[in-house]
Design an enzyme around this catalytic site. Structure first.
Site, PDB file in Angstrom:
ATOM      1  N   ARG A 129       0.814  -1.216   0.000  1.00 38.14           N
ATOM      2  CA  ARG A 129       0.000   0.000   0.000  1.00 38.14           C
ATOM      3  C   ARG A 129       0.851   1.272   0.000  1.00 38.14           C
ATOM      4  O   ARG A 129       1.928   1.327   0.599  1.00 38.14           O
ATOM      5  CB  ARG A 129      -0.945   0.009   1.207  1.00 38.14           C
ATOM      6  CG  ARG A 129      -0.267   0.026   2.564  1.00 38.14           C
ATOM      7  CD  ARG A 129      -1.313  -0.016   3.674  1.00 38.14           C
ATOM      8  NE  ARG A 129      -0.694  -0.205   4.981  1.00 38.14           N
ATOM      9  CZ  ARG A 129      -0.270   0.774   5.763  1.00 38.14           C
ATOM     10  NH1 ARG A 129      -0.397   2.036   5.366  1.00 38.14           N
ATOM     11  NH2 ARG A 129       0.277   0.518   6.933  1.00 38.14           N
ATOM     12  N   LEU A 185       3.071  -8.978  10.814  1.00 43.21           N
ATOM     13  CA  LEU A 185       2.563  -8.638   9.485  1.00 43.21           C
ATOM     14  C   LEU A 185       1.168  -8.018   9.546  1.00 43.21           C
ATOM     15  O   LEU A 185       0.863  -7.096   8.783  1.00 43.21           O
ATOM     16  CB  LEU A 185       2.558  -9.878   8.592  1.00 43.21           C
ATOM     17  CG  LEU A 185       3.943 -10.381   8.177  1.00 43.21           C
ATOM     18  CD1 LEU A 185       3.830 -11.686   7.399  1.00 43.21           C
ATOM     19  CD2 LEU A 185       4.672  -9.329   7.337  1.00 43.21           C
ATOM     20  N   ILE A 188       1.790  -4.453  10.614  1.00 38.78           N
ATOM     21  CA  ILE A 188       2.295  -3.623   9.506  1.00 38.78           C
ATOM     22  C   ILE A 188       1.186  -3.348   8.500  1.00 38.78           C
ATOM     23  O   ILE A 188       1.111  -2.273   7.921  1.00 38.78           O
ATOM     24  CB  ILE A 188       3.487  -4.314   8.809  1.00 38.78           C
ATOM     25  CG1 ILE A 188       4.672  -4.437   9.784  1.00 38.78           C
ATOM     26  CG2 ILE A 188       3.912  -3.542   7.554  1.00 38.78           C
ATOM     27  CD1 ILE A 188       5.831  -5.259   9.236  1.00 38.78           C
ATOM     28  N   HIS A 189       0.316  -4.348   8.291  1.00 42.14           N
ATOM     29  CA  HIS A 189      -0.814  -4.206   7.363  1.00 42.14           C
ATOM     30  C   HIS A 189      -0.311  -3.742   5.994  1.00 42.14           C
ATOM     31  O   HIS A 189      -0.652  -2.654   5.514  1.00 42.14           O
ATOM     32  CB  HIS A 189      -1.809  -3.178   7.923  1.00 42.14           C
ATOM     33  CG  HIS A 189      -3.239  -3.564   7.739  1.00 42.14           C
ATOM     34  ND1 HIS A 189      -3.835  -4.583   8.442  1.00 42.14           N
ATOM     35  CD2 HIS A 189      -4.206  -3.075   6.920  1.00 42.14           C
ATOM     36  CE1 HIS A 189      -5.098  -4.694   8.085  1.00 42.14           C
ATOM     37  NE2 HIS A 189      -5.345  -3.801   7.148  1.00 42.14           N
ATOM     38  N   PRO A 190       0.499  -4.569   5.330  1.00 40.11           N
ATOM     39  CA  PRO A 190       1.190  -4.119   4.116  1.00 40.11           C
ATOM     40  C   PRO A 190       0.313  -3.855   2.896  1.00 40.11           C
ATOM     41  O   PRO A 190       0.725  -3.125   1.991  1.00 40.11           O
ATOM     42  CB  PRO A 190       2.169  -5.261   3.833  1.00 40.11           C
ATOM     43  CG  PRO A 190       1.561  -6.454   4.495  1.00 40.11           C
ATOM     44  CD  PRO A 190       0.876  -5.934   5.706  1.00 40.11           C
TER      45      PRO A 190
END
Length: 206
Positions: A129, A185, A188-190
């Site tokens: 994102r 992860l 971070i919420h990529p």
């Protein structure tokens, strides 16, 4: 480099030991090949059903089974696609487990592509994102979590994967590493969408 801080409690040790014991029994059980194939199929159906249901998928276990068998099911197109994608993710994980020499961000992107295929707009699939996102409470709309700014995502992932591939980290039990990976992860919420399903799948690879 990222360095997780955690405590291994007696409860965690007991749970890991129980999982290891169950794994040993399953791997050494003398099963008739046809029964083994059926057990694997049933396990896959349940994994896919519960893995999608936790994200709001309305398909029942029976409907999930029918979708995977290729039968026509009357339900939301998105719900059906999520089940189909989860099956494809399972196949991808088997391939990655054979090929892998380590873990990297591209591997995470590959899992995301398979997870959200035909669900998320094409330019957001397999792409980290570049916008800000928040997690809201269902019903109230109240913001309950704000992931890190998008410009930090590449650096946070770089640190995380450096730890995950480090020799010292590899000495930890896979279940512990998978749990840490899931926590970090998700934090971070990529991706813009599909983080939960992608991260759970990636953690199972570990």
């Amino acid at each position: 480099m990222y360095s997780p801080k955690y405590l291994i409690s007696n409860k965690i040790l007991k749970t890991v030991g129980s999982i290891e014991a169950s794994k040993e029994i399953i791997e050494n059980a003398p099963l008739v090949p046809s029964f083994e194939k059926q057990f694997q199929s049933d396990a896959m159906i349940r994994t896919i059903h519960h893995g999608t249901h936790i994200e709001g998928n309305d398909l029942t276990l029976y409907q999930t089974k029918k979708v995977l068998e290729g039968a026509e099911v009357y339900a939301r197109a998105r719900d059906i696609q999520e089940v189909v994608n989860y099956r494809d993710v399972a196949k991808l994980l088997d391939e990655l487990a054979v090929k892998r020499g380590g873990y990297d961000p591209d591997m995470l992107k590959d899992v995301h592509r398979a997870t959200v295929d035909r669900i998320v707009v094409p330019d957001k699939i397999g792409v980290f994102r570049t916008t800000e996102v928040v997690i809201k409470e269902e019903g109230t709309g109240r913001v309950i979590f704000s992931p890190p700014p998008s410009h930090e995502v590449p650096y946070l992932l770089e640190d995380f994967f450096a730890w995950l591939n480090d020799a010292e980290a590899r000495e930890s039990h896979p279940i512990i590493r998978a749990g840490i990976a899931h926590y970090i992860l998700v934090t971070i919420h990529p991706f813009v969408e599909g983080n939960g399903r992608t991260v759970r799948a990636f953690a199972s690879l570990i």
